[in-house]
Design an enzyme around this catalytic site. Sequence first.
Site, mmCIF file in Angstrom:
data_model
loop_
_atom_site.group_PDB
_atom_site.id
_atom_site.type_symbol
_atom_site.label_atom_id
_atom_site.label_comp_id
_atom_site.label_asym_id
_atom_site.label_seq_id
_atom_site.Cartn_x
_atom_site.Cartn_y
_atom_site.Cartn_z
ATOM 1 N N CYS A 2 0.854 -1.292 0.092
ATOM 2 C CA CYS A 2 -0.071 0.246 0.008
ATOM 3 C C CYS A 2 1.025 1.259 0.025
ATOM 4 O O CYS A 2 1.785 1.296 0.700
ATOM 5 C CB CYS A 2 -0.799 -0.027 1.256
ATOM 6 S SG CYS A 2 -2.207 -1.264 1.147
ATOM 7 N N ARG A 27 3.998 -0.202 -4.665
ATOM 8 C CA ARG A 27 3.835 -0.476 -3.260
ATOM 9 C C ARG A 27 2.461 -1.577 -3.039
ATOM 10 O O ARG A 27 2.083 -2.253 -2.195
ATOM 11 C CB ARG A 27 3.777 0.470 -2.386
ATOM 12 C CG ARG A 27 4.890 1.290 -2.089
ATOM 13 C CD ARG A 27 4.711 2.442 -1.228
ATOM 14 N NE ARG A 27 4.353 1.925 0.045
ATOM 15 C CZ ARG A 27 5.348 1.456 1.072
ATOM 16 N NH1 ARG A 27 6.820 1.645 0.470
ATOM 17 N NH2 ARG A 27 5.474 1.026 2.039
ATOM 18 N N TRP A 75 -2.632 -2.757 -1.467
ATOM 19 C CA TRP A 75 -2.118 -4.391 -1.860
ATOM 20 C C TRP A 75 -2.964 -5.083 -0.473
ATOM 21 O O TRP A 75 -2.756 -4.703 0.454
ATOM 22 C CB TRP A 75 -0.879 -4.548 -1.366
ATOM 23 C CG TRP A 75 -0.322 -5.713 -1.742
ATOM 24 C CD1 TRP A 75 0.061 -6.346 -3.053
ATOM 25 C CD2 TRP A 75 -0.170 -7.051 -0.803
ATOM 26 N NE1 TRP A 75 0.655 -7.526 -2.780
ATOM 27 C CE2 TRP A 75 0.459 -8.097 -1.378
ATOM 28 C CE3 TRP A 75 -0.346 -7.045 0.488
ATOM 29 C CZ2 TRP A 75 0.628 -9.510 -1.211
ATOM 30 C CZ3 TRP A 75 -0.155 -8.413 1.305
ATOM 31 C CH2 TRP A 75 0.359 -9.469 0.396
ATOM 32 N N ASN A 101 -1.897 2.030 5.555
ATOM 33 C CA ASN A 101 -0.918 1.181 5.045
ATOM 34 C C ASN A 101 -0.768 0.343 6.211
ATOM 35 O O ASN A 101 -0.187 0.846 7.274
ATOM 36 C CB ASN A 101 0.278 1.814 4.415
ATOM 37 C CG ASN A 101 1.222 0.686 4.232
ATOM 38 O OD1 ASN A 101 1.089 -0.360 4.100
ATOM 39 N ND2 ASN A 101 2.503 1.225 4.271
ATOM 40 N N GLY A 102 -0.946 -1.110 6.331
ATOM 41 C CA GLY A 102 -0.621 -2.004 7.337
ATOM 42 C C GLY A 102 -1.757 -2.806 7.908
ATOM 43 O O GLY A 102 -2.856 -2.884 7.098
ATOM 44 N N GLU A 488 17.479 -17.351 -8.129
ATOM 45 C CA GLU A 488 17.148 -15.994 -8.376
ATOM 46 C C GLU A 488 16.470 -15.935 -9.879
ATOM 47 O O GLU A 488 15.520 -15.208 -10.192
ATOM 48 C CB GLU A 488 18.254 -15.020 -8.341
ATOM 49 C CG GLU A 488 17.909 -13.617 -8.816
ATOM 50 C CD GLU A 488 16.803 -12.999 -7.849
ATOM 51 O OE1 GLU A 488 16.260 -13.439 -7.021
ATOM 52 O OE2 GLU A 488 16.707 -11.874 -8.355
ATOM 53 N N LYS A 492 12.619 -14.825 -10.896
ATOM 54 C CA LYS A 492 12.535 -13.628 -11.724
ATOM 55 C C LYS A 492 11.386 -14.284 -12.889
ATOM 56 O O LYS A 492 10.607 -13.485 -13.093
ATOM 57 C CB LYS A 492 13.738 -13.299 -12.370
ATOM 58 C CG LYS A 492 14.845 -12.527 -11.893
ATOM 59 C CD LYS A 492 14.427 -11.233 -11.553
ATOM 60 C CE LYS A 492 13.511 -11.017 -10.332
ATOM 61 N NZ LYS A 492 14.293 -10.738 -9.036
ATOM 62 N N GLU A 495 7.845 -14.488 -10.979
ATOM 63 C CA GLU A 495 7.329 -13.264 -10.514
ATOM 64 C C GLU A 495 6.589 -12.413 -11.734
ATOM 65 O O GLU A 495 5.656 -12.052 -11.785
ATOM 66 C CB GLU A 495 8.461 -12.381 -10.090
ATOM 67 C CG GLU A 495 8.938 -12.604 -8.671
ATOM 68 C CD GLU A 495 10.021 -11.627 -8.259
ATOM 69 O OE1 GLU A 495 9.844 -11.173 -7.114
ATOM 70 O OE2 GLU A 495 10.897 -11.442 -8.974
ATOM 71 N N HIS A 511 17.874 -36.081 -7.631
ATOM 72 C CA HIS A 511 17.326 -36.530 -7.046
ATOM 73 C C HIS A 511 15.780 -35.988 -6.979
ATOM 74 O O HIS A 511 15.033 -35.841 -5.715
ATOM 75 C CB HIS A 511 17.842 -36.286 -5.513
ATOM 76 C CG HIS A 511 19.129 -36.490 -5.455
ATOM 77 N ND1 HIS A 511 19.534 -38.090 -5.150
ATOM 78 C CD2 HIS A 511 20.534 -36.169 -5.269
ATOM 79 C CE1 HIS A 511 20.732 -38.084 -4.856
ATOM 80 N NE2 HIS A 511 21.237 -37.049 -5.101
ATOM 81 N N LYS A 610 6.376 -4.454 -4.034
ATOM 82 C CA LYS A 610 7.744 -4.204 -3.736
ATOM 83 C C LYS A 610 8.170 -4.200 -2.367
ATOM 84 O O LYS A 610 9.349 -4.496 -2.144
ATOM 85 C CB LYS A 610 7.800 -2.726 -4.534
ATOM 86 C CG LYS A 610 9.552 -2.292 -4.623
ATOM 87 C CD LYS A 610 10.132 -3.000 -5.891
ATOM 88 C CE LYS A 610 11.719 -2.821 -5.794
ATOM 89 N NZ LYS A 610 12.192 -4.045 -6.379
HETATM 90 C C1 G6P Z 1 9.261 -8.568 -2.246
HETATM 91 C C2 G6P Z 1 9.717 -8.105 -3.499
HETATM 92 C C3 G6P Z 1 11.230 -8.865 -3.799
HETATM 93 C C4 G6P Z 1 11.969 -8.427 -2.484
HETATM 94 C C5 G6P Z 1 11.310 -9.194 -1.363
HETATM 95 C C6 G6P Z 1 12.336 -8.474 -0.375
HETATM 96 O O1 G6P Z 1 8.676 -9.700 -2.295
HETATM 97 O O2 G6P Z 1 8.686 -8.156 -4.538
HETATM 98 O O3 G6P Z 1 11.599 -8.251 -4.964
HETATM 99 O O4 G6P Z 1 13.034 -9.273 -2.912
HETATM 100 O O5 G6P Z 1 10.065 -8.462 -1.148
HETATM 101 O O6 G6P Z 1 12.374 -7.253 -0.047
HETATM 102 P P1 G6P Z 1 13.459 -6.244 0.596
HETATM 103 O O7 G6P Z 1 12.746 -4.723 0.229
HETATM 104 O O8 G6P Z 1 13.463 -6.809 1.964
HETATM 105 O O9 G6P Z 1 14.683 -6.763 -0.071
#
Ligand code: G6P
Length: 615
Positions: A2, A27, A75, A101-102, A488, A492, A495, A511, A610
């Site tokens: 949010c 956000r 969100w 937000n929260g 990673e 990606k 996501e 395995h 984010k």
């Molecule tokens: C969310 C974001 C990711 C990020 C993760 C941790 O899931 O979409 O891109 O890696 O949070 O966030 P941070 O700000 O703690 O790195």
Amino acid sequence: MCGIVGYIGPRDAYPIVIEGLKRLEYRGYDSAGIALYDGTDLKVAKTKGKVSELEKCVENEITKTGNLGIGHTRWATHGVPNDVNSHPHVSNSGDLVIIHNGIIENYESLKKELINRGYTFKSDTDTEVLINLIEEVKKKEKVKLGKAVQIALNQVVGAYAIAVFDKNKPEEVVVARLGSPLAVGIGEDEFFIASDASPFIEYTKNAIYLEDEEMAIIRFHKKIKVRKIKNDAEVPANIQELQLNLEQIEKGGYEHFMLKEIHEQPKAIVDTYRGRLLRDEAIIKMAGIEDNMKKFLNANRIIIVACGTSWHAGLVAEYIFEDLARIPVEVEYASEFRYRNPVITENDVLIAISQSGETADTLAAIKMAKSKGAFVFGVCNVVGSSIARESDAGAYTHAGPEIGVASTKAFTTQITVLSLIALRLARAKGTISSSDFRRYLLEMEMIPNKIEKALESDAHIRVVSDIYKDASNFLYLGRGYNFPVALEGALKLKEISYIHAEGYPAAEMKHGPIALIDENMPIVVIATRAEHYDKVVSNIQEIKSRKGKIIGVITEGDTIVRELADHVIEVPDTIEALSPLLTTIPLQLLSYHIAVMLNKNVDQPRNLAKSVTVE
Ligand code: G6P
């Protein structure tokens, strides 16, 4: 999670709030809403969907006038994303309006009490409960809005950044924070409110970042007053100068923020090591490490906590810390660590990695570790963020604002900072020779140019992406330093393209995942020249004999994997420990191009946010 924005001053609030919401959409973007005081009455427009939907909704429903406005991009936590659950929420009397937000954890019991007192609720949200609680306190105690907010927040359990105003007193906005960020921009006789400073950087460079458990009463034509939520005591307003500029948060000619941020990596890495890596003097200088060298050298172990991509950077760090500095490292998901009663002693050093510096689980994990006496070191990107402030010491990554939800430059700059720390500690411990140390420094300085070189494969990666964009599953394999890169790469792809992908240590393939391999399965194998190169080549053979489609990420000039693989993507040669900084690049581009080809929203993938400020 949010984004909240607000404005009070002589200008029209609407464009400031709407543009601010667009900047904060990273956000959360399930729904959006705005409340304006138009000089005579309160006007609210809100809708499911993005801020662009909200703009259409405003056109049809309300006038855009007014010098006071608050807006929200959501969100969803409590209640599905729909028009009714969108913020702002208005109290039963129609006088008070809030954005939040929260999460209010005890909202159900509060709601029951309010229902018993005759309150009704339109939405399923915890936020509507909060605004009515504030209204109830205000009426019952016969107090002003600021006092009512303060009393109500003392009855609340949870996390919040809120902005509230009363349509009968449109010269005042009350804001408060606990666990979710909130900045107040101070202009000339005008104030801006936002989850981060990006919505107001073109208007003012002065801002107050509220601390947890602080609230502020913002009055037009008056000075801002900051108070403690607990006891209403006034605290001095700490006005800081912002370092951010507008250019940094615009797309700069790229189609997406993600692509811009991928291409920014060479510069971001230079910014990260500038002033820290002093090759001529053959030293690494990092204030947070120098000042606390004893803590690190006497540490029993280093515990790294993080979430998402930052956790993957932590895994890379585990290899380099153990390899070079010979310090035992454990890497933990912050969400698991904080709830599993871990053994923590005063001789533990905890490194928290977080791009945003606001991730709720990571923040809670460091608070827990601190309470048990551990020394906490933060590796954050956002300056002044909660994790940065909560840490005993730290090092910023200096990647600049990262707006694409899928993290790219934050990852490589985190690895850069962590590598510098590992090298610095290795030097201090004497676990690295001076010639090797110099070699690392030289190589680190060459990484940005080598990333530029890796980026030149973009057109070729697009061709590969086109071939595999319709696959339902992907496997990513890597060994050693490149195992976390495989994780990673898979993350990606998941996501932003919504294709199922799994990262695996290459040898573990036998395995389980090997059962999935057939002629329809693309397998990305990181097979750069490294200590276990031959073993990866054997893994490739195993895939090939099961007809899997191999996309090899190889060292420039390598011919062995080139002959075996269906496609190869070259990256320049480097020291193995630094290779994740290069091998990550083609995987970022592969996921980017596939997502674009599938017509997905690259910068704002569904359901993600984010900055995850809820646990
Ligand atoms: C969310 C974001 C990711 C990020 C993760 C941790 O899931 O979409 O891109 O890696 O949070 O966030 P941070 O700000 O703690 O790195």
